[in-house]
Design an enzyme around this catalytic site. Sequence first.
Site, short mmCIF file in Angstrom:
data_model
loop_
_atom_site.label_atom_id
_atom_site.label_comp_id
_atom_site.label_asym_id
_atom_site.label_seq_id
_atom_site.Cartn_x
_atom_site.Cartn_y
_atom_site.Cartn_z
N HIS A 34 -11.94 22.04 -20.28
CA HIS A 34 -11.50 23.39 -19.91
C HIS A 34 -12.60 24.44 -20.15
O HIS A 34 -12.32 25.63 -20.29
CB HIS A 34 -10.22 23.78 -20.66
CG HIS A 34 -9.01 23.01 -20.19
ND1 HIS A 34 -8.26 23.40 -19.11
CD2 HIS A 34 -8.46 21.86 -20.64
CE1 HIS A 34 -7.28 22.52 -18.93
NE2 HIS A 34 -7.39 21.58 -19.84
N THR A 35 -13.82 23.99 -20.20
CA THR A 35 -14.96 24.92 -20.33
C THR A 35 -15.58 25.23 -18.98
O THR A 35 -16.26 26.25 -18.84
CB THR A 35 -16.05 24.32 -21.24
OG1 THR A 35 -16.32 22.98 -20.80
CG2 THR A 35 -15.61 24.30 -22.69
N ASP A 36 -15.35 24.38 -17.97
CA ASP A 36 -16.09 24.56 -16.71
C ASP A 36 -15.71 25.86 -16.01
O ASP A 36 -16.59 26.60 -15.55
CB ASP A 36 -15.94 23.35 -15.79
CG ASP A 36 -14.52 22.99 -15.43
OD1 ASP A 36 -13.57 23.51 -16.07
OD2 ASP A 36 -14.32 22.17 -14.51
N GLY A 120 -2.99 10.70 -11.22
CA GLY A 120 -2.27 11.31 -12.33
C GLY A 120 -2.76 10.93 -13.70
O GLY A 120 -2.14 11.25 -14.71
N ALA A 121 -3.92 10.24 -13.77
CA ALA A 121 -4.44 9.78 -15.04
C ALA A 121 -5.52 10.69 -15.60
O ALA A 121 -6.11 10.41 -16.64
CB ALA A 121 -4.99 8.35 -14.89
N SER A 124 -9.50 12.39 -11.91
CA SER A 124 -9.94 13.20 -10.75
C SER A 124 -10.03 12.41 -9.45
O SER A 124 -11.03 12.44 -8.75
CB SER A 124 -11.28 13.88 -11.06
OG SER A 124 -11.12 14.79 -12.11
N SER A 125 -8.94 11.74 -9.14
CA SER A 125 -8.86 11.06 -7.85
C SER A 125 -8.94 12.05 -6.70
O SER A 125 -9.49 11.74 -5.63
CB SER A 125 -7.57 10.23 -7.76
OG SER A 125 -6.44 11.04 -8.01
N ASP A 170 -15.25 18.25 -11.75
CA ASP A 170 -14.80 17.00 -11.15
C ASP A 170 -15.62 16.64 -9.92
O ASP A 170 -16.09 15.51 -9.77
CB ASP A 170 -13.31 17.11 -10.78
CG ASP A 170 -12.43 17.35 -11.98
OD1 ASP A 170 -12.91 17.14 -13.12
OD2 ASP A 170 -11.27 17.76 -11.80
#
Length: 384
Positions: A34-36, A120-121, A124-125, A170
């Site tokens: 959550h830094t990007d 959902g894992a 970053s699909s 991602d």
Amino acid sequence: MDIVKEVKDIFESKFQTKPVLFASPGRVNLIGEHTDYNEGFILPAAIDKAVYVAVSLRTDDTIHLHAVDFNEDYIVTVNEMAPVVNGWSNYILGVVDQLQKNGYAVPGFNMVIRGNVPSGAGLSSSAALECAVIFALNDLLGLDIPKIDMVKMAQLAEHTYAGVKCGIMDQFASMMSIDGHVIRLDCRSLEYDYIPFNFKDISVVLFNTQVTHNLASSEYNTRREECEAGVAIIKKKHPHVQSLRDVTLDWVEQYLEKDSKIYNRCKFVTGENQRLLDGCDAIADNDLESFGALMFETHEGLSKLYEVSCKELDFLVDTVKENKAVLGSRMMGGGFGGCTINLVKTSEIDEVVADVTGKYQEKYGIKPPVYICTLQKGTYKIEI
């Protein structure tokens, strides 16, 4: 069946022509969560699970998509595209939309999509699919778009069509990675360094809670707004501040209301940027024990300050905290489910996996899938 052959065979059966094939990997992020989108630092790498696309151009303006994993087709013309509610096609059409907005003419095309990045894992699909699509169209249309510009367009595709205001991590990791390395990326300047991460005695192991993060998209956008609110308050005192990248922990303590949501969010992000820089020093010193300790600290912050964990993620981290074979562990990704990422002594993987999966199954009644990852190169054309 080999996944590349499967995609190729399905495409040829469906469209009666030969495709060109491309692959784009999912990613892990060792530290820097959550830094990007706060213009901070991240440390991601692509992994050996990917989205595969088979593509051919058409002579008309029809886009015909087939998702093998959902056994679904989506057909639309280039000029009639629009976002679909919760539709997998958004990640493809959003890329076409970005190409058009940047002045590139995109004809109709056929595409078959198949992936082995668990959805959902937190791997970053969606970014892998966006990068595969833009890389494929760039290649087939001979557009010569620089990789970094493709990364930015793929990111904006997610903003505009999927409605998730993601940072650049991602897509950058999926497109730009190289074998056996992590990327230290400055999300403000987009300057980056490749850092070797080839520790044969340590493996990257993921445990999947199998909790799908339905909250992740909306809460992700909320966290972004909370960080921006903190920046706005501090900016009144320090006008040069543009993002949490410019904010010190002292300023967070000085100007934000203690234990408020905004305080907690900003305290986590400012601390996380420093943990990442300390972590890079630890890798350079071959000190993965210190790096692992920082991972545990990150999880504590994500759980208590940023509030994006869940009881299943916390359980997985708590389970390995006292295990000497696990150097570090934390939740990874947007949150509210997905995977924990763990640094595990390679010689003791079997014992660790048996212990963790057994305890998780006893607690929650399901056996968590386990992924042992190798760090791989980014998006590429498959030569057949």
